[in-house]
Enzyme design. Structure first.
Site, PDB file in Angstrom:
ATOM      1  N   CYS A  90       0.845  -1.206   0.000  1.00 41.05           N
ATOM      2  CA  CYS A  90       0.000   0.000   0.000  1.00 41.05           C
ATOM      3  C   CYS A  90       0.873   1.247   0.000  1.00 41.05           C
ATOM      4  CB  CYS A  90      -0.909   0.023   1.230  1.00 41.05           C
ATOM      5  SG  CYS A  90      -2.150  -1.284   1.271  1.00 41.05           S
ATOM      6  N   GLN A 265     -10.643 -11.204 -10.591  1.00 37.20           N
ATOM      7  CA  GLN A 265     -10.492  -9.888  -9.978  1.00 37.20           C
ATOM      8  C   GLN A 265     -10.385 -10.053  -8.466  1.00 37.20           C
ATOM      9  OE1 GLN A 265      -9.962  -7.134 -11.468  1.00 37.20           O
ATOM     10  NE2 GLN A 265     -10.759  -7.357 -13.539  1.00 37.20           N
ATOM     11  N   PHE A 294     -10.441 -10.400 -24.899  1.00 35.30           N
ATOM     12  CA  PHE A 294      -9.640 -10.601 -23.684  1.00 35.30           C
ATOM     13  C   PHE A 294     -10.581 -11.066 -22.565  1.00 35.30           C
ATOM     14  CE2 PHE A 294      -7.996  -7.040 -26.175  1.00 35.30           C
ATOM     15  CZ  PHE A 294      -6.690  -7.424 -26.431  1.00 35.30           C
ATOM     16  N   ASN A 342      -4.544 -15.395 -30.102  1.00 37.58           N
ATOM     17  CA  ASN A 342      -3.625 -14.363 -29.637  1.00 37.58           C
ATOM     18  C   ASN A 342      -4.043 -13.034 -30.254  1.00 37.58           C
ATOM     19  OD1 ASN A 342      -1.534 -12.655 -28.976  1.00 37.58           O
ATOM     20  ND2 ASN A 342       0.103 -14.056 -29.598  1.00 37.58           N
ATOM     21  N   CYS A 389      -6.964  -1.375 -17.109  1.00 35.22           N
ATOM     22  CA  CYS A 389      -6.137  -1.326 -15.900  1.00 35.22           C
ATOM     23  C   CYS A 389      -4.937  -0.402 -16.097  1.00 35.22           C
ATOM     24  CB  CYS A 389      -5.672  -2.728 -15.502  1.00 35.22           C
ATOM     25  SG  CYS A 389      -4.691  -3.578 -16.759  1.00 35.22           S
TER      26      CYS A 389
END
Length: 434
Positions: A90, A265, A294, A342, A389
Site C-alpha cells: 500500500c 479480480q 480478452f 492471440n 487497468c
C-alpha cells in the site's frame, strides 16, 4: 499506470528546502513545485508544508524525501496497518479515501481530456480476496519469514496482519505461519498463496523440494481443521489438489469455477458493480450479438449471454478458454462461443473476426489493445465498453475510436485497489449516427 520520465539521473547536493504540496498524484506522492518543475514527495498530502531533502533532480522533475512535516492536512489519517511505509503493498493509507479517489479521478480525467462521470468503489478495507506471501527461512534466527516485499526492495516484510485482505484471509495469517513453521521442509518453501472463494478459502504452497509424508499429513490436517482447499505446487507448472472442493465465485449471479492459477479480480465488491455497469452501458437487447475480447474465463461473457442472442469470447490463455466453456455449460448457457486466439497477432485472419457484432466489450491487460482497435472500427458496433487497468494505454486506444466517429458517453474510475497507486477505469463509446 506508467510514469513517463526517462531522463538520466542528475547528481544532487541533498539540499534541504521547504515546500508546500499542492496536489496528490495517483500513486500517493505529494506534488509540489521547485524551480519551475514538479517535485514529488512521498508521504506529504496537499496543503501540507514540509522540510524535504532533494534526492533526485532531472530536467523535467525532481524527487525529495521528507525530513520533517511542518503542517498536517485534515485529509491525513493514521495508517491502519502497522507495516505501512515499509511493506510495498500500500502507498496511500495516510490519505483519506475521498482524497485518494479524488486524485485518481483527476488523473484519469486529465489523460482522457474529459470529466469523469462516476466513481465505482466498494469497502476501502477488507476487500482483497487474493494474496501471495513470500516465504524465506532465516538460519540465524531459525525463523520462517512470511510476508510481502518491501517497497523498491526484495527484502520480505514479516506481516502479522493485513487490513486490506478480506477478514477470512487475514484471520488465517497466524495459523498459516504456525503450520508452515512446523514443517521439516521449511527451508524449501517459496511462497504461499491464499484465495477466498465464495465456497471458502484455499491455500497454494509452492515448494522447491519434495515434501516428506509427515509434512503432507500436517498440511492436510491443517486444511481440514480450517476448512480450506489445499493445493501443492512442486513446480511452477504443476498443481496438485490435496484437499477440498474446486473453488468458485459468482459474477452477476452465475457460478464460475476456477483454478487457483486462473486470473480473477481480487476485489469482489467492485467486480460485481463493474459487471453490472457494463451490462447497463451496453444496453443489451435480446437480438444482440456481442463480442467480448480478452474475455478470460467469462467474467463478463457469461452475464452477457443471459441478455443477448449470442456472445463470442476471445482469449489468449488456453486454460481460461477451457474454463469459460465449462462454466457456460455448467450454467446452462448454449449461446456462447469461446475462441482461443492471440489478440496481439493479425486478428483479421482469426475465425471470430468473420462474424458481425452489435456491441463489443474489451478488457485487455496493461499493454492495451492496439492490434484489435482497427478491427473494432470495421465491425462498426453501436456501443463499445472498454475496461482498462492502465489509463495511459486506454487514452491511446480511445483515439482510434474517437477518430472513427465514436463519442465517449460515460467514463468511470474503478477504485479496485484502495490505498494503492493502481487506477482502473471503464469507458462507454457510442457510434455517432450520420
Amino acid at each position: 499506470m506508467a510514469q513517463f520520465y526517462s531522463a538520466k539521473r542528475r547528481v544532487t547536493t541533498r539540499q534541504i528546502i521547504t515546500v508546500t504540496v499542492n496536489d496528490l498524484d495517483p500513486f500517493g506522492q505529494g506534488v509540489a513545485r521547485h524551480q519551475g518543475k514538479a517535485l514529488f514527495v512521498s508521504g506529504v498530502l496537499p496543503h501540507e508544508q514540509a522540510e524535504v531533502v532533494l534526492v533526485e533532480d532531472k530536467k523535467q522533475y525532481a524527487r525529495a524525501e521528507v525530513k520533517r512535516r511542518l503542517t498536517d492536512s485534515p485529509q491525513r489519517q493514521a495508517p491502519r496497518c502497522p507495516h505501512f511505509g515499509v511493506c510495498g503493498g500500500c502507498q496511500q493509507q495516510h490519505a483519506s479515501v475521498p482524497l485518494q479517489q479524488q486524485s485518481k479521478r483527476a488523473a484519469l480525467g486529465r489523460l482522457m481530456k474529459r470529466e469523469v462521470d462516476d466513481v465505482i468503489a466498494g469497502a476501502p478495507w477488507g476487500y482483497r480476496r487474493r494474496a501471495r506471501l513470500s516465504l524465506n527461512y532465516q538460519p540465524k534466527t531459525q525463523q520462517l519469514q512470511m510476508g510481502f516485499r518491501q517497497a523498491n526492495a526484495k527484502a520480505i516484510v514479516d506481516v502479522v496482519q493485513c487490513p486490506v485482505l478480506v477478514p477470512q484471509l487475514e484471520a488465517l495469517l497466524p495459523a498459516v505461519r504456525e503450520c508452515l513453521s512446523a514443517l521439516s521442509a521449511l527451508r524449501h518453501l517459496g511462497h504461499v498463496e491464499l484465495v477466498q472463494a465464495d465456497n471458502g478459502p484455499l491455500m497454494v504452497l509452492r515448494h522447491t523440494a519434495a515434501l516428506p509424508a509427515t509434512d503432507r499429513e500436517k498440511l492436510e490436517r491443517f486444511s481440514q481443521t480450517h476448512g480450506l482447499s489445499l493445493y501443492l505446487a512442486p513446480q511452477s507448472e504443476i498443481l496438485e489438489h490435496i484437499h477440498g472442493e474446486a473453488p468458485w465465485y459468482t459474477s452477476d449471479g452465475l457460478r464460475l469455477v476456477f483454478s487457483p492459477r486462473d486470473f480473477i479480480q481480487v476485489n469482489d465488491g467492485v467486480n460485481q458493480q463493474m459487471v453490472r455497469t457494463a451490462l447497463e452501458w451496453l444496453d443489451l437487447r435480446p437480438e444482440d450479438r456481442v463480442l467480448d475480447l480478452f474475455c478470460g474465463m467469462g467474467n463478463f461473457t457469461l452475464p452477457l449471454a443471459t441478455r443477448a442472442a449470442h456472445v463470442v469470447g476471445v482469449e489468449g490463455v488456453p486454460a481460461l478458454v477451457e474454463k469459460g466453456r465449462e462454466n457456460a455449460a455448467r450454467n446452462g448457457l448454449s449461446n456462447v462461443t469461446f475462441f482461443h486466439e492471440n489478440l496481439e497477432e493479425d486478428v483479421t485472419r482469426q475465425a471470430w473476426a468473420k462474424h458481425g457484432f452489435d456491441k463489443v466489450l474489451l478488457d485487455p491487460a496493461r499493454a492495451g489493445a492496439p492490434g484489435v482497435m482497427p478491427h473494432i472500427i470495421k465491425l462498426a458496433p453501436r456501443r463499445v465498453v472498454y475496461v482498462s487497468c492502465n489509463p495511459a494505454t486506454l487514452a491511446r486506444d480511445s483515439e482510434t475510436l474517437l477518430q472513427a466517429g465514436y463519442q465517449i458517453q460515460r467514463l468511470a474510475m474503478l477504485d479496485m485497489f484502495p490505498h494503492t497507486g493502481h487506477l482502473e477505469s471503464m469507458v462507454l463509446f457510442e457510434r455517432r449516427l450520420t
